[in-house]
Design a protein around this motif. Structure first.
Motif, PDB file in Angstrom:
ATOM      1  N   LYS A   1       0.849  -1.207   0.000  1.00  0.00           N
ATOM      2  CA  LYS A   1       0.000   0.000   0.000  1.00  0.00           C
ATOM      3  C   LYS A   1       0.880   1.251   0.000  1.00  0.00           C
ATOM      4  N   ILE A   2       1.939   1.235   0.796  1.00  0.00           N
ATOM      5  CA  ILE A   2       2.858   2.377   0.836  1.00  0.00           C
ATOM      6  C   ILE A   2       3.508   2.574  -0.531  1.00  0.00           C
ATOM      7  N   ALA A   3       3.909   1.489  -1.179  1.00  0.00           N
ATOM      8  CA  ALA A   3       4.556   1.573  -2.494  1.00  0.00           C
ATOM      9  C   ALA A   3       3.633   2.176  -3.551  1.00  0.00           C
ATOM     10  N   GLU A   4       2.325   2.051  -3.378  1.00  0.00           N
ATOM     11  CA  GLU A   4       1.345   2.600  -4.331  1.00  0.00           C
ATOM     12  C   GLU A   4       1.121   4.099  -4.156  1.00  0.00           C
ATOM     13  N   MET A   5       1.565   4.658  -3.049  1.00  0.00           N
ATOM     14  CA  MET A   5       1.293   6.067  -2.740  1.00  0.00           C
ATOM     15  C   MET A   5       2.088   7.006  -3.642  1.00  0.00           C
ATOM     16  N   ALA A   6       1.569   8.230  -3.769  1.00  0.00           N
ATOM     17  CA  ALA A   6       2.298   9.291  -4.473  1.00  0.00           C
ATOM     18  C   ALA A   6       3.624   9.510  -3.746  1.00  0.00           C
ATOM     19  N   GLU A   7       4.631   9.960  -4.461  1.00  0.00           N
ATOM     20  CA  GLU A   7       5.990  10.080  -3.930  1.00  0.00           C
ATOM     21  C   GLU A   7       6.060  10.809  -2.585  1.00  0.00           C
ATOM     22  N   SER A   8       5.388  11.950  -2.451  1.00  0.00           N
ATOM     23  CA  SER A   8       5.483  12.717  -1.201  1.00  0.00           C
ATOM     24  C   SER A   8       4.914  11.927  -0.026  1.00  0.00           C
ATOM     25  N   ASP A   9       3.759  11.293  -0.212  1.00  0.00           N
ATOM     26  CA  ASP A   9       3.168  10.483   0.847  1.00  0.00           C
ATOM     27  C   ASP A   9       3.990   9.226   1.095  1.00  0.00           C
ATOM     28  N   ARG A  10       4.497   8.631   0.036  1.00  0.00           N
ATOM     29  CA  ARG A  10       5.276   7.401   0.168  1.00  0.00           C
ATOM     30  C   ARG A  10       6.514   7.634   1.036  1.00  0.00           C
ATOM     31  N   ALA A  11       7.225   8.728   0.801  1.00  0.00           N
ATOM     32  CA  ALA A  11       8.434   9.022   1.576  1.00  0.00           C
ATOM     33  C   ALA A  11       8.107   9.151   3.062  1.00  0.00           C
ATOM     34  N   VAL A  12       7.030   9.844   3.385  1.00  0.00           N
ATOM     35  CA  VAL A  12       6.630  10.020   4.783  1.00  0.00           C
ATOM     36  C   VAL A  12       6.164   8.682   5.366  1.00  0.00           C
ATOM     37  N   ALA A  13       5.342   7.958   4.624  1.00  0.00           N
ATOM     38  CA  ALA A  13       4.813   6.672   5.117  1.00  0.00           C
ATOM     39  C   ALA A  13       5.925   5.654   5.346  1.00  0.00           C
ATOM     40  N   GLU A  14       6.901   5.612   4.452  1.00  0.00           N
ATOM     41  CA  GLU A  14       8.037   4.697   4.629  1.00  0.00           C
ATOM     42  C   GLU A  14       8.806   5.030   5.902  1.00  0.00           C
ATOM     43  N   ARG A  15       9.024   6.312   6.134  1.00  0.00           N
ATOM     44  CA  ARG A  15       9.773   6.731   7.325  1.00  0.00           C
ATOM     45  C   ARG A  15       8.969   6.428   8.594  1.00  0.00           C
ATOM     46  N   ILE A  16       7.675   6.709   8.571  1.00  0.00           N
ATOM     47  CA  ILE A  16       6.831   6.418   9.736  1.00  0.00           C
ATOM     48  C   ILE A  16       6.802   4.916   9.988  1.00  0.00           C
ATOM     49  N   HIS A  17       6.709   4.128   8.929  1.00  0.00           N
ATOM     50  CA  HIS A  17       6.716   2.660   9.081  1.00  0.00           C
ATOM     51  C   HIS A  17       8.012   2.217   9.778  1.00  0.00           C
ATOM     52  N   ALA A  18       9.122   2.763   9.348  1.00  0.00           N
ATOM     53  CA  ALA A  18      10.409   2.410   9.955  1.00  0.00           C
ATOM     54  C   ALA A  18      10.457   2.830  11.426  1.00  0.00           C
ATOM     55  N   ILE A  19       9.967   4.015  11.725  1.00  0.00           N
ATOM     56  CA  ILE A  19       9.966   4.503  13.112  1.00  0.00           C
ATOM     57  C   ILE A  19       9.110   3.591  13.986  1.00  0.00           C
ATOM     58  N   VAL A  20       7.892   3.298  13.552  1.00  0.00           N
ATOM     59  CA  VAL A  20       6.977   2.505  14.371  1.00  0.00           C
ATOM     60  C   VAL A  20       7.498   1.082  14.561  1.00  0.00           C
ATOM     61  N   THR A  21       7.939   0.441  13.479  1.00  0.00           N
ATOM     62  CA  THR A  21       8.375  -0.950  13.601  1.00  0.00           C
ATOM     63  C   THR A  21       9.675  -1.089  14.389  1.00  0.00           C
ATOM     64  N   THR A  22      10.502  -0.048  14.405  1.00  0.00           N
ATOM     65  CA  THR A  22      11.747  -0.076  15.182  1.00  0.00           C
ATOM     66  C   THR A  22      11.475   0.284  16.640  1.00  0.00           C
ATOM     67  N   THR A  23      10.682   1.320  16.848  1.00  0.00           N
ATOM     68  CA  THR A  23      10.407   1.824  18.197  1.00  0.00           C
ATOM     69  C   THR A  23       9.488   0.894  18.980  1.00  0.00           C
ATOM     70  N   ALA A  24       8.503   0.310  18.303  1.00  0.00           N
ATOM     71  CA  ALA A  24       7.516  -0.541  18.978  1.00  0.00           C
ATOM     72  C   ALA A  24       7.313  -1.833  18.187  1.00  0.00           C
ATOM     73  N   PRO A  25       8.307  -2.724  18.219  1.00  0.00           N
ATOM     74  CA  PRO A  25       8.197  -3.962  17.447  1.00  0.00           C
ATOM     75  C   PRO A  25       7.029  -4.842  17.880  1.00  0.00           C
ATOM     76  N   GLU A  26       6.456  -4.573  19.044  1.00  0.00           N
ATOM     77  CA  GLU A  26       5.296  -5.336  19.494  1.00  0.00           C
ATOM     78  C   GLU A  26       4.017  -4.948  18.746  1.00  0.00           C
ATOM     79  N   LEU A  27       4.045  -3.813  18.034  1.00  0.00           N
ATOM     80  CA  LEU A  27       2.896  -3.410  17.220  1.00  0.00           C
ATOM     81  C   LEU A  27       3.019  -4.072  15.852  1.00  0.00           C
ATOM     82  N   SER A  28       1.941  -4.651  15.394  1.00  0.00           N
ATOM     83  CA  SER A  28       1.930  -5.372  14.120  1.00  0.00           C
ATOM     84  C   SER A  28       1.355  -4.500  13.014  1.00  0.00           C
ATOM     85  N   PRO A  29       2.075  -4.353  11.901  1.00  0.00           N
ATOM     86  CA  PRO A  29       1.537  -3.603  10.765  1.00  0.00           C
ATOM     87  C   PRO A  29       0.324  -4.324  10.176  1.00  0.00           C
ATOM     88  N   LYS A  30      -0.666  -3.561   9.780  1.00  0.00           N
ATOM     89  CA  LYS A  30      -1.843  -4.110   9.117  1.00  0.00           C
ATOM     90  C   LYS A  30      -2.539  -2.977   8.370  1.00  0.00           C
TER      91      LYS A  30
END
Length: 147
Positions: free
Chosen positions: A46-75
């Motif tokens: 879903k992130i890969a389908e986003m427009a470039e500006s949103d994709r860059a932010v979403a990728e960074r947020i995904h990295a922050i969340v999955t690194t900071t709180a690995p107990e949270l599951s992406p969905k």
């Protein structure tokens, strides 16, 4: 065909509800084995389908969340990236492009532990880019929300 507003759901709202129904149906049909990995792939797709500006932010947020709180599951949640604890969404990203807004949103649900004794706390943030300061803020909020 009338263009008059009848008080029902907009086309965009109906599409989001249909997407959520499809997500729930997909979740129900999956076995327990690789569900977490498959759901993360859904989010990354879903992130890969986003427009470039949103994709860059979403990728960074995904990295922050999955690194900071690995107990949270992406969905996926209403067709957008979200992060859940025991199946309940704690935080999410909404693409501004999808919502036809000038900014994207990073938000928290009632499952997040962000309550403040003063009786006032933010539940979502407008995001157009992520400065170092914004990344630090998101990291701190995700840590608190995941507790």
């Amino acid at each position: 065909m009338s263009t008059k507003h009848t008080g029902g759901f907009s086309e965009h709202e109906r599409a989001a509800m249909q997407e959520r129904a499809a997500e729930l149906k997909k979740e129900a049909s999956r076995g327990r084995g690789n569900k977490k990995a498959t759901e993360e792939l859904d989010v990354l797709s879903k992130i890969a389908e986003m427009a470039e500006s949103d994709r860059a932010v979403a990728e960074r947020i995904h990295a922050i969340v999955t690194t900071t709180a690995p107990e949270l599951s992406p969905k996926l949640w209403y067709g957008q990236p979200a992060y859940a604890r025991k199946g309940k969404v704690v935080c999410f990203f909404r693409s501004g492009q999808v919502d036809k807004e000038r900014y994207s949103t990073f938000g928290f649900t009632t499952e997040a532990g962000l309550d403040d004794e003063g009786g006032l706390w933010p539940t979502s943030y407008a995001v157009t880019e992520l400065s170092d300061e914004a990344e630090e803020t998101i990291t701190a909020l995700v840590k608190k929300a995941a507790c």
